[in-house]
Write a protein that holds these residues in place. Structure first.
Motif, PDB file in Angstrom:
ATOM      1  N   MET A   1       0.844  -1.160   0.000  1.00  0.00           N
ATOM      2  CA  MET A   1       0.000   0.000   0.000  1.00  0.00           C
ATOM      3  C   MET A   1       0.901   1.239   0.000  1.00  0.00           C
ATOM      4  N   ILE A   2       0.574   2.197  -0.849  1.00  0.00           N
ATOM      5  CA  ILE A   2       1.365   3.416  -0.984  1.00  0.00           C
ATOM      6  C   ILE A   2       0.654   4.559  -0.256  1.00  0.00           C
ATOM      7  N   LEU A   3       1.397   5.229   0.632  1.00  0.00           N
ATOM      8  CA  LEU A   3       0.876   6.377   1.361  1.00  0.00           C
ATOM      9  C   LEU A   3       1.745   7.597   1.057  1.00  0.00           C
ATOM     10  N   VAL A   4       1.127   8.749   0.993  1.00  0.00           N
ATOM     11  CA  VAL A   4       1.858   9.998   0.767  1.00  0.00           C
ATOM     12  C   VAL A   4       1.819  10.805   2.057  1.00  0.00           C
ATOM     13  N   THR A   5       3.005  11.151   2.557  1.00  0.00           N
ATOM     14  CA  THR A   5       3.103  11.948   3.778  1.00  0.00           C
ATOM     15  C   THR A   5       4.405  12.739   3.761  1.00  0.00           C
ATOM     16  N   ARG A   6       4.323  14.010   4.002  1.00  0.00           N
ATOM     17  CA  ARG A   6       5.513  14.873   4.033  1.00  0.00           C
ATOM     18  C   ARG A   6       6.112  14.952   5.428  1.00  0.00           C
ATOM     19  N   LYS A   7       5.340  14.621   6.427  1.00  0.00           N
ATOM     20  CA  LYS A   7       5.720  14.887   7.813  1.00  0.00           C
ATOM     21  C   LYS A   7       6.918  14.092   8.310  1.00  0.00           C
ATOM     22  N   ILE A   8       7.145  12.888   7.808  1.00  0.00           N
ATOM     23  CA  ILE A   8       8.227  12.077   8.371  1.00  0.00           C
ATOM     24  C   ILE A   8       9.543  12.184   7.603  1.00  0.00           C
ATOM     25  N   PHE A   9       9.556  12.937   6.514  1.00  0.00           N
ATOM     26  CA  PHE A   9      10.737  12.959   5.665  1.00  0.00           C
ATOM     27  C   PHE A   9      11.632  14.163   5.907  1.00  0.00           C
ATOM     28  N   ARG A  10      12.935  13.896   5.942  1.00  0.00           N
ATOM     29  CA  ARG A  10      13.912  14.959   5.879  1.00  0.00           C
ATOM     30  C   ARG A  10      14.050  15.352   4.417  1.00  0.00           C
ATOM     31  N   ALA A  17      10.272   2.389   2.723  1.00  0.00           N
ATOM     32  CA  ALA A  17       9.443   1.186   2.856  1.00  0.00           C
ATOM     33  C   ALA A  17       9.428   0.774   4.319  1.00  0.00           C
ATOM     34  N   ILE A  18       8.262   0.774   4.896  1.00  0.00           N
ATOM     35  CA  ILE A  18       8.053   0.279   6.257  1.00  0.00           C
ATOM     36  C   ILE A  18       6.888  -0.690   6.159  1.00  0.00           C
ATOM     37  N   PHE A  19       7.188  -1.954   6.230  1.00  0.00           N
ATOM     38  CA  PHE A  19       6.197  -2.984   5.952  1.00  0.00           C
ATOM     39  C   PHE A  19       4.900  -2.739   6.706  1.00  0.00           C
ATOM     40  N   PRO A  20       3.786  -2.803   6.009  1.00  0.00           N
ATOM     41  CA  PRO A  20       3.536  -3.128   4.598  1.00  0.00           C
ATOM     42  C   PRO A  20       3.363  -1.903   3.700  1.00  0.00           C
ATOM     43  N   PHE A  21       3.898  -0.771   4.098  1.00  0.00           N
ATOM     44  CA  PHE A  21       3.657   0.482   3.385  1.00  0.00           C
ATOM     45  C   PHE A  21       4.881   0.976   2.627  1.00  0.00           C
ATOM     46  N   ILE A  22       4.613   1.663   1.534  1.00  0.00           N
ATOM     47  CA  ILE A  22       5.608   2.484   0.860  1.00  0.00           C
ATOM     48  C   ILE A  22       5.177   3.918   1.127  1.00  0.00           C
TER      49      ILE A  22
END
Length: 107
Positions: A1-10, A17-22
């Motif tokens: 499953m693909i999720l879009v999130t800006r909050k956790i990225f530098r 990839a953090i199972f089961p998500f991209i």
């Protein structure tokens, strides 16, 4: 499953990839087949190692590579999981033919 999130990225990270998500930093990245394939390779690696041991191995290998290369980016690029993913992310059929524990070839 693909999720879009800006909050956790530098700034330097665009996907993870953090199972089961991209997880993607931007919704337009969903169209980048090479990036998605790279992250799917990581999901397969995580499954092979029963998820939690993958993260432990990844962190330990990163520390070893950091000592070896004395450079965070070089350490990251030389983790066996990353080497396998980068070497094969252009081959969109790689996962169909990938052998079990293939990342060991990149140690």
């Amino acid at each position: 499953m693909i999720l879009v999130t800006r909050k956790i990225f530098r700034k330097s990270f665009i996907a993870m990839a953090i199972f089961p998500f991209i997880l993607l930093r931007d919704k337009d990245l969903r169209l980048n087949q090479r990036l998605i394939n790279h992250e799917r390779i990581h999901l397969r690696q995580q499954l092979e190692l029963l998820i939690l041991p993958f993260y432990i191995w990844y962190f330990i290998e990163y520390l070893i590579r950091l000592i070896q290369y004395k450079n965070a980016h070089q350490a990251y690029l030389n983790i066996s999981f990353e080497r396998e993913a980068y070497c094969n992310d252009e081959d969109l059929e790689f996962l169909q033919n990938r052998k079990l524990f293939n990342f060991l070839r990149f140690l």
